[in-house]
Enzyme design. Structure first.
Site, PDB file in Angstrom:
ATOM      1  N   ASP A 169      83.832 -33.135 -40.117  1.00  0.00           N
ATOM      2  CA  ASP A 169      84.642 -32.178 -40.866  1.00  0.00           C
ATOM      3  C   ASP A 169      83.895 -30.850 -40.944  1.00  0.00           C
ATOM      4  OD1 ASP A 169      86.539 -30.988 -42.437  1.00  0.00           O
ATOM      5  OD2 ASP A 169      86.481 -32.469 -44.049  1.00  0.00           O
ATOM      6  N   ASP A 177      90.418 -28.820 -38.311  1.00  0.00           N
ATOM      7  CA  ASP A 177      88.964 -28.804 -38.560  1.00  0.00           C
ATOM      8  C   ASP A 177      88.387 -30.185 -38.857  1.00  0.00           C
ATOM      9  OD1 ASP A 177      90.199 -29.191 -40.976  1.00  0.00           O
ATOM     10  OD2 ASP A 177      89.178 -27.576 -42.047  1.00  0.00           O
ATOM     11  N   GLU A 178      89.081 -31.232 -38.408  1.00  0.00           N
ATOM     12  CA  GLU A 178      88.684 -32.593 -38.781  1.00  0.00           C
ATOM     13  C   GLU A 178      88.881 -33.543 -37.597  1.00  0.00           C
ATOM     14  OE1 GLU A 178      89.787 -35.658 -42.447  1.00  0.00           O
ATOM     15  OE2 GLU A 178      91.136 -34.014 -41.940  1.00  0.00           O
TER      16      GLU A 178
END
Length: 382
Positions: free
Chosen positions: A12, A106-107
């Site tokens: 993350d 974003d993960e």
């Protein structure tokens, strides 16, 4: 093979949008930074850890955030840069990982099950994290565990810019010490319900009588109890560019009528954008396909800032069509395809006008869901 030890890493990017803004303007480093809209209706899309210390959080009205943290610097945000860095990180992971899932912009989840025969999974993830930091300058945290749930929860504990491993067999012990609202899906209302039941930590759930949990919370009670045991069977869904939403139309008669072709293009783009929003996805690439009367077929695609909005997609689709179309040539088939799909996140609402657009599209989609997909159309398609 059923008893094979699973190794799942969850990566993350820390305060991703803030981190990108700091890369662009290093003077923001270490300061309270709010990314989002400036207007009365503006919302905090992301905030730095320095701002969080004052009680600020994402999705908070900007007006309230500035009352809590009046010295904060507000940055409007730039979706193009976020899309660019997200792609860079995706490419780094794709080049190394045997199987990964892009859960959002974003993960990421990475499945390293079976790879422990060849290397130490924890060291491998540490090295990958360092490579991402070296190549992008972005802080990123990860956790390695036996399943997606524990890995995700553990990543939050590793932040900011850290990493952790929950060794196999220690899932329940690790989770037990944490507050119950650390479990994904336990929102503010459910958290208060659980507190009223005397449940404060995840261990409290695991010690609770499961039948009593089901009686009070229904099927969700059993789900919570399983999670408290560190039990989760969710699989890492392979990320690949073939994931797409598309539509094609073969005309009854070949046409070289530009007005008609553009009208069809707009209609089809509007349709795939609607489907994208219904799936709660964003697209990072759009393609237009043209097949002529002699059956020769041509495609043109372009990477775009992640979006699911008609106006943005239609503009790009028309531009692709203009560059692709051979003037005067009769067209037999038109197609529009959206690829590089990722889950929708609140961070996509970066500007005040985009927030208003989201309200508009929600209203439009509500009408379509109630009265049918063709209930509302762009004027040009009528």
């Amino acid at each position: 093979m059923q008893n094979q030890q699973r190794y799942i890493a969850h990566f993350d990017l820390d305060s991703f949008f803030v981190s990108v803004e700091v890369l662009k303007d290093p003077s923001l480093k270490g300061k309270a930074v709010l990314v989002g809209g400036h207007s009365e209706r503006g919302v905090v899309t992301a905030c730095s850890y320095e701002a969080r210390k004052f009680g600020v959080h994402s999705a908070m009205p900007m007006k309230k955030a500035l009352k809590l943290c009046p010295h904060a610097t507000v940055v409007g945000g730039s979706r193009g840069d976020y899309s660019k860095y997200s792609r860079i990180v995706t490419e780094i992971i794709a080049a190394k990982a045997p199987l990964f899932e892009k859960a959002s912009i974003d993960e990421f989840y990475i499945d390293l099950t079976g790879m422990d025969k060849y290397f130490d999974p924890f060291k491998w993830t540490i090295d990958l994290r360092q490579e991402i930091i070296d190549k992008t300058g972005l802080p990123i945290s990860f956790a390695l565990a036996s399943n997606k749930l524990v890995a995700k929860i553990a990543t939050d504990e590793a932040k900011p810019n850290g990493y952790i491993q929950v060794a196999p067999g220690f899932e329940k012990q690790f989770l037990g010490q944490l507050k119950v609202n650390k479990i994904p899906g336990v929102g503010a209302h459910m958290y208060q319900t659980l507190l009223a039941m005397g449940i404060q930590t995840i261990q409290d759930i695991s010690n609770y009588d499961v039948k009593e949990l089901e009686r009070k919370l229904g099927g969700y009670g059993l789900e919570l109890w399983n999670k408290s045991q560190g039990i989760h069977t969710g699989q890492v869904s392979a990320y690949h560019e073939a994931k797409s939403i598309s539509t094609e139309n073969t005309f009854h008669e070949n046409s070289a009528d530009i007005s008609f072709l553009l009208k069809e293009l707009v209609r089809m783009t509007e349709r795939v954008a609607y489907e994208l929003r219904q799936d709660e996805k964003l697209a990072g690439c759009i393609a237009v396909k043209i097949r002529y009367s002699d059956f020769s077929t041509f495609n043109r695609q372009v990477a775009i800032d992640y979006t699911n909005r008609d106006d943005e997609l239609i503009h790009i689709a028309k531009d692709l069509f203009t560059k692709l179309y051979k003037a005067g040539a009769p067209v037999r088939l038109l197609g529009v395809r959206l690829t590089e799909l990722t889950n929708f996140a609140v961070q996509a609402n970066l500007f005040d006008d985009i927030g208003k657009k989201n309200d508009l599209y929600k209203a439009i989609d509500d009408v379509k869901n109630k009265f049918g997909k063709t209930a509302l159309k762009k004027a040009r398609t009528v």
